[in-house]
Design a protein around this motif. Sequence first.
Motif, mmCIF file in Angstrom:
data_model
loop_
_atom_site.group_PDB
_atom_site.id
_atom_site.type_symbol
_atom_site.label_atom_id
_atom_site.label_comp_id
_atom_site.label_asym_id
_atom_site.label_seq_id
_atom_site.Cartn_x
_atom_site.Cartn_y
_atom_site.Cartn_z
ATOM 1 N N PHE A 19 1.001 -1.197 0.032
ATOM 2 C CA PHE A 19 0.032 -0.051 0.027
ATOM 3 C C PHE A 19 0.958 1.240 0.043
ATOM 4 O O PHE A 19 0.728 2.158 -0.713
ATOM 5 N N GLN A 20 1.939 1.277 0.729
ATOM 6 C CA GLN A 20 2.894 2.470 0.966
ATOM 7 C C GLN A 20 3.518 2.554 -0.461
ATOM 8 O O GLN A 20 3.539 3.788 -0.992
ATOM 9 N N LYS A 21 3.795 1.716 -1.236
ATOM 10 C CA LYS A 21 4.467 1.789 -2.680
ATOM 11 C C LYS A 21 3.635 2.294 -3.587
ATOM 12 O O LYS A 21 3.688 3.244 -4.503
ATOM 13 N N THR A 22 2.150 2.018 -3.510
ATOM 14 C CA THR A 22 1.296 2.443 -4.414
ATOM 15 C C THR A 22 0.728 3.888 -4.222
ATOM 16 O O THR A 22 0.298 4.727 -4.817
ATOM 17 N N THR A 23 1.041 4.432 -2.747
ATOM 18 C CA THR A 23 0.651 5.784 -2.381
ATOM 19 C C THR A 23 1.941 6.763 -2.803
ATOM 20 O O THR A 23 1.801 7.938 -2.593
ATOM 21 N N GLU A 24 2.956 6.105 -3.093
ATOM 22 C CA GLU A 24 4.153 7.232 -3.201
ATOM 23 C C GLU A 24 3.984 7.933 -4.481
ATOM 24 O O GLU A 24 3.316 7.444 -5.460
ATOM 25 N N ALA A 25 4.298 9.180 -4.663
ATOM 26 C CA ALA A 25 4.402 9.853 -5.902
ATOM 27 C C ALA A 25 5.104 9.033 -7.030
ATOM 28 O O ALA A 25 6.133 8.578 -6.850
ATOM 29 N N PRO A 26 4.408 8.973 -8.036
ATOM 30 C CA PRO A 26 5.016 8.450 -9.506
ATOM 31 C C PRO A 26 6.260 8.989 -9.936
ATOM 32 O O PRO A 26 6.316 10.164 -9.690
ATOM 33 N N GLU A 27 7.113 8.310 -10.285
ATOM 34 C CA GLU A 27 8.279 8.764 -10.823
ATOM 35 C C GLU A 27 8.407 9.670 -11.951
ATOM 36 O O GLU A 27 7.250 9.053 -12.828
ATOM 37 N N LYS A 28 8.965 10.883 -11.991
ATOM 38 C CA LYS A 28 8.749 11.577 -13.023
ATOM 39 C C LYS A 28 9.458 10.665 -14.386
ATOM 40 O O LYS A 28 10.421 10.194 -14.181
ATOM 41 N N GLU A 29 8.824 11.284 -15.479
ATOM 42 C CA GLU A 29 9.452 10.513 -16.663
ATOM 43 C C GLU A 29 9.330 11.466 -17.784
ATOM 44 O O GLU A 29 8.711 12.430 -17.704
ATOM 45 N N ILE A 30 10.168 11.233 -18.861
ATOM 46 C CA ILE A 30 10.375 12.130 -20.037
ATOM 47 C C ILE A 30 9.170 11.841 -20.796
ATOM 48 O O ILE A 30 8.641 10.602 -21.161
#
Length: 189
Positions: A19-30
């Motif tokens: 659950f903690q991993k899914t609530t982290e901000a998604p990594e920015k992508e180019i």
Amino acid sequence: MGKTKLLIAFIAFGTLVSFQKTTEAPEKEINWMTLEEAIKLQEKAPKKIIMDVYTNWCGPCKMLDKNTFHNEDVVDYVNEHYYAVKFNAEGKDSITYKDKTYTNPKYDASKASRRNSVHQFTRALNVSAYPTMVFFNEEGNYIQAIKGYLKPQKLELYLKLFKTDKYKEMTTQEKFNEYYKNFEPTFKE
């Protein structure tokens, strides 16, 4: 009974971690796109283009993608100032550039994950090493290719050189050396 409690605790802990991993901000992508898409976007909002010319089997290409193209400073700068294109130098997709269509007629699907035939567009750009970053101006015209794996601060030097048009002043190796010597990177490694 003790094993059951242990199992329940283990499952609860695993659920909490996932659950903690899914609530982290998604990594920015180019914002990667095709060259055709980038050139089309230039018509309404002119920006330079950076093209990552890579192959599926190239170790330094994978390092560039992981270490440099996922660096937050690189992502932010490229997304703001460039259209970013990924191009598989040995891929099967056709590409149209300057009213000419390039293909890879000797592409072998059984070699998709290893060395394959070189794409016609790769040859047209005179790319002979992977990875290579190819820069195009706001009209989609070729500026220059930079070979090799670049860490974020090294790529920053070129991103800013081409973005600001300082490259037009680099008429000698000495002028580039002076630019290089005086360049102060701001991207985090």
